[in-house]
Motif scaffolding. Structure first.
Motif, mmCIF file in Angstrom:
data_model
loop_
_atom_site.group_PDB
_atom_site.id
_atom_site.type_symbol
_atom_site.label_atom_id
_atom_site.label_comp_id
_atom_site.label_asym_id
_atom_site.label_seq_id
_atom_site.Cartn_x
_atom_site.Cartn_y
_atom_site.Cartn_z
ATOM 1 N N GLY A 24 5.426 -5.715 7.410
ATOM 2 C CA GLY A 24 4.056 -5.952 7.847
ATOM 3 C C GLY A 24 3.342 -4.687 8.283
ATOM 4 O O GLY A 24 2.170 -4.479 7.959
ATOM 5 N N VAL A 25 4.045 -3.817 9.014
ATOM 6 C CA VAL A 25 3.440 -2.566 9.468
ATOM 7 C C VAL A 25 3.136 -1.664 8.277
ATOM 8 O O VAL A 25 2.057 -1.054 8.191
ATOM 9 C CB VAL A 25 4.350 -1.842 10.479
ATOM 10 N N LEU A 26 4.063 -1.568 7.327
ATOM 11 C CA LEU A 26 3.835 -0.739 6.147
ATOM 12 C C LEU A 26 2.631 -1.249 5.353
ATOM 13 O O LEU A 26 1.812 -0.456 4.869
ATOM 14 C CB LEU A 26 5.081 -0.721 5.261
ATOM 15 N N LYS A 27 2.501 -2.537 5.230
ATOM 16 C CA LYS A 27 1.372 -3.125 4.506
ATOM 17 C C LYS A 27 0.045 -2.751 5.179
ATOM 18 O O LYS A 27 -0.915 -2.346 4.513
ATOM 19 C CB LYS A 27 1.520 -4.639 4.428
ATOM 20 N N LYS A 28 0.002 -2.858 6.497
ATOM 21 C CA LYS A 28 -1.224 -2.522 7.228
ATOM 22 C C LYS A 28 -1.531 -1.023 7.131
ATOM 23 O O LYS A 28 -2.690 -0.623 6.995
ATOM 24 C CB LYS A 28 -1.100 -2.947 8.688
ATOM 25 N N LEU A 29 -0.505 -0.189 7.213
ATOM 26 C CA LEU A 29 -0.715 1.250 7.100
ATOM 27 C C LEU A 29 -1.297 1.615 5.734
ATOM 28 O O LEU A 29 -2.208 2.448 5.634
ATOM 29 C CB LEU A 29 0.606 1.995 7.313
ATOM 30 N N SER A 30 -0.779 0.997 4.681
ATOM 31 C CA SER A 30 -1.263 1.301 3.336
ATOM 32 C C SER A 30 -2.704 0.837 3.139
ATOM 33 O O SER A 30 -3.432 1.388 2.312
ATOM 34 C CB SER A 30 -0.352 0.667 2.280
ATOM 35 N N GLU A 31 -3.130 -0.168 3.916
ATOM 36 C CA GLU A 31 -4.502 -0.661 3.826
ATOM 37 C C GLU A 31 -5.490 0.245 4.566
ATOM 38 O O GLU A 31 -6.658 0.331 4.195
ATOM 39 C CB GLU A 31 -4.588 -2.076 4.393
ATOM 40 N N CYS A 32 -5.005 0.934 5.610
ATOM 41 C CA CYS A 32 -5.918 1.718 6.436
ATOM 42 C C CYS A 32 -5.879 3.214 6.151
ATOM 43 O O CYS A 32 -6.778 3.948 6.572
ATOM 44 C CB CYS A 32 -5.651 1.466 7.922
ATOM 45 N N ASP A 33 -4.837 3.703 5.459
ATOM 46 C CA ASP A 33 -4.703 5.143 5.267
ATOM 47 C C ASP A 33 -4.074 5.425 3.904
ATOM 48 O O ASP A 33 -2.940 5.006 3.640
ATOM 49 C CB ASP A 33 -3.832 5.731 6.373
ATOM 50 N N PRO A 34 -4.768 6.135 3.018
ATOM 51 C CA PRO A 34 -4.232 6.410 1.679
ATOM 52 C C PRO A 34 -2.933 7.213 1.682
ATOM 53 O O PRO A 34 -2.210 7.215 0.690
ATOM 54 C CB PRO A 34 -5.372 7.195 0.997
ATOM 55 N N TYR A 35 -2.632 7.881 2.795
ATOM 56 C CA TYR A 35 -1.378 8.632 2.888
ATOM 57 C C TYR A 35 -0.176 7.723 2.639
ATOM 58 O O TYR A 35 0.857 8.173 2.155
ATOM 59 C CB TYR A 35 -1.283 9.266 4.277
ATOM 60 N N PHE A 36 -0.294 6.449 2.967
ATOM 61 C CA PHE A 36 0.832 5.522 2.871
ATOM 62 C C PHE A 36 0.796 4.673 1.591
ATOM 63 O O PHE A 36 1.598 3.752 1.446
ATOM 64 C CB PHE A 36 0.855 4.604 4.101
ATOM 65 N N LEU A 37 -0.103 5.013 0.682
ATOM 66 C CA LEU A 37 -0.199 4.236 -0.552
ATOM 67 C C LEU A 37 0.914 4.571 -1.540
ATOM 68 O O LEU A 37 1.369 3.709 -2.287
ATOM 69 C CB LEU A 37 -1.563 4.468 -1.218
ATOM 70 N N ASP A 38 1.350 5.828 -1.557
ATOM 71 C CA ASP A 38 2.321 6.246 -2.569
ATOM 72 C C ASP A 38 3.728 6.441 -1.995
ATOM 73 O O ASP A 38 4.501 7.256 -2.486
ATOM 74 C CB ASP A 38 1.856 7.536 -3.257
ATOM 75 N N VAL A 39 4.052 5.706 -0.944
ATOM 76 C CA VAL A 39 5.405 5.817 -0.390
ATOM 77 C C VAL A 39 6.374 5.011 -1.243
ATOM 78 O O VAL A 39 5.989 4.064 -1.930
ATOM 79 C CB VAL A 39 5.471 5.333 1.083
ATOM 80 N N SER A 40 7.630 5.407 -1.192
ATOM 81 C CA SER A 40 8.680 4.643 -1.860
ATOM 82 C C SER A 40 9.657 4.125 -0.817
ATOM 83 O O SER A 40 9.764 4.669 0.282
ATOM 84 C CB SER A 40 9.412 5.517 -2.887
ATOM 85 N N ILE A 41 10.334 3.072 -1.173
ATOM 86 C CA ILE A 41 11.304 2.455 -0.270
ATOM 87 C C ILE A 41 12.660 3.101 -0.493
ATOM 88 O O ILE A 41 13.286 2.930 -1.544
ATOM 89 C CB ILE A 41 11.392 0.932 -0.502
ATOM 90 N N LYS A 42 13.093 3.862 0.488
ATOM 91 C CA LYS A 42 14.395 4.524 0.387
ATOM 92 C C LYS A 42 15.527 3.526 0.612
ATOM 93 O O LYS A 42 16.571 3.592 -0.031
ATOM 94 C CB LYS A 42 14.473 5.653 1.410
#
Length: 270
Positions: A96-114
């Motif tokens: 849920g936190v990752l989803k919200k971060l990706s919605e508010c900041d483009p920095y978190f749009l291209d993260v991958s799940i390690k």
């Protein structure tokens, strides 16, 4: 504390924060970490905790639900400023936190799940139905050499961390002295699997479940965990554990004895 601003604490524990996440099974590891000195803690004291214990361990991000936009924005700025998503840091947060971060900041749009970490709890223990030779035995100092090697192999295999044997021996001795480390011995008395258990409030945390590579697929680990869980339930505790979502075999093993998934965390990187 300011209701919004994150305050930075260095080299300290923050036991007053435990009440915020008490009973949150998915963040039970963070609950345990906060009881010891951490390198960095960022918090507003009510809805956000960002905790870095020490290298090579991950940065933990907790945010109270329902997520507040201001909290999410501050988490984003804190991570970018102090724990940028590169090989230096492992950052763990909920889906849920990752989803919200990706919605508010483009920095978190291209993260991958390690890594995907799944949290499980057990309320009703099923029969193991996996007969195997051997027996359970609490670990003693006489086992330290064998267990130290198993700890070293386990940390590298499961998390990619390389510890020297002295570090592994120190961890093993601590668990042995606390009577929290259990082994499964085969019919020849050799240690083939191990796990630890720790009572925390109303929960019993199962951790460090590991089977020697040459002894796998023989039912040792499932019988060991089943026996430890039976003891925890008899003491009125609810067994909980974390597991790597990528290990289908171990997840299936836990489900077969009654564990149910209750949460999901992501270890992310750019």
């Amino acid at each position: 504390m300011n209701n919004n601003k994150l305050i930075h604490f260095k080299s300290t524990s923050k036991p007053e924060l435990l009440g915020l996440i008490d009973g949150n099974i998915t963040y039970s590891v963070l609950y345990r970490i906060l009881q010891n000195d951490c390198k960095d803690i960022f918090t507003n004291g009510k809805s956000v905790i960002i905790c870095y214990s020490n290298a090579p361990y991950p940065v933990w991000v907790w945010c109270k639900e329902p997520y507040d936009d201001d909290d999410i924005n501050q988490i984003a700025e804190c991570i970018k400023a102090h724990y940028p998503l590169r090989e230096d840091y492992n950052v763990i947060m909920s889906h849920g936190v990752l989803k919200k971060l990706s919605e508010c900041d483009p920095y978190f749009l291209d993260v991958s799940i390690k890594m995907e970490l799944l949290s499980y709890q057990l309320t009703h223990l099923k029969e193991a139905n996996h007969p195997c030779d051997g027996y359970i035995k609490i670990a003693t100092e006489a086992d330290i050499d064998t267990i130290s090697v198993m700890f070293k192999d386990m940390n590298y295999e499961m998390e990619g961390f390389v510890f020297d044997l002295d570090e592994c021996k120190k961890k093993a001795l601590n668990l042995i002295n606390l009577k929290q480390l259990f082994t499964w011995r085969n019919k020849n008395g050799e240690i083939v699997a191990l796990t630890s258990k720790k009572s925390e409030g109303k929960y019993g945390t199962i951790a460090s479940v590991y089977t020697a590579p040459t002894a796998r697929r023989r039912g040792y680990a499932i019988n060991l965990v089943h026996t430890v869980c039976k003891d925890l339930l008899a003491c009125g505790l609810t067994p909980i554990l974390y597991t790597d979502g990528g290990y289908a075999a171990s997840n299936d093993c836990y489900k077969r004895i009654g564990f149910e998934q209750v949460g999901r965390l992501y270890n992310i990187e750019k």
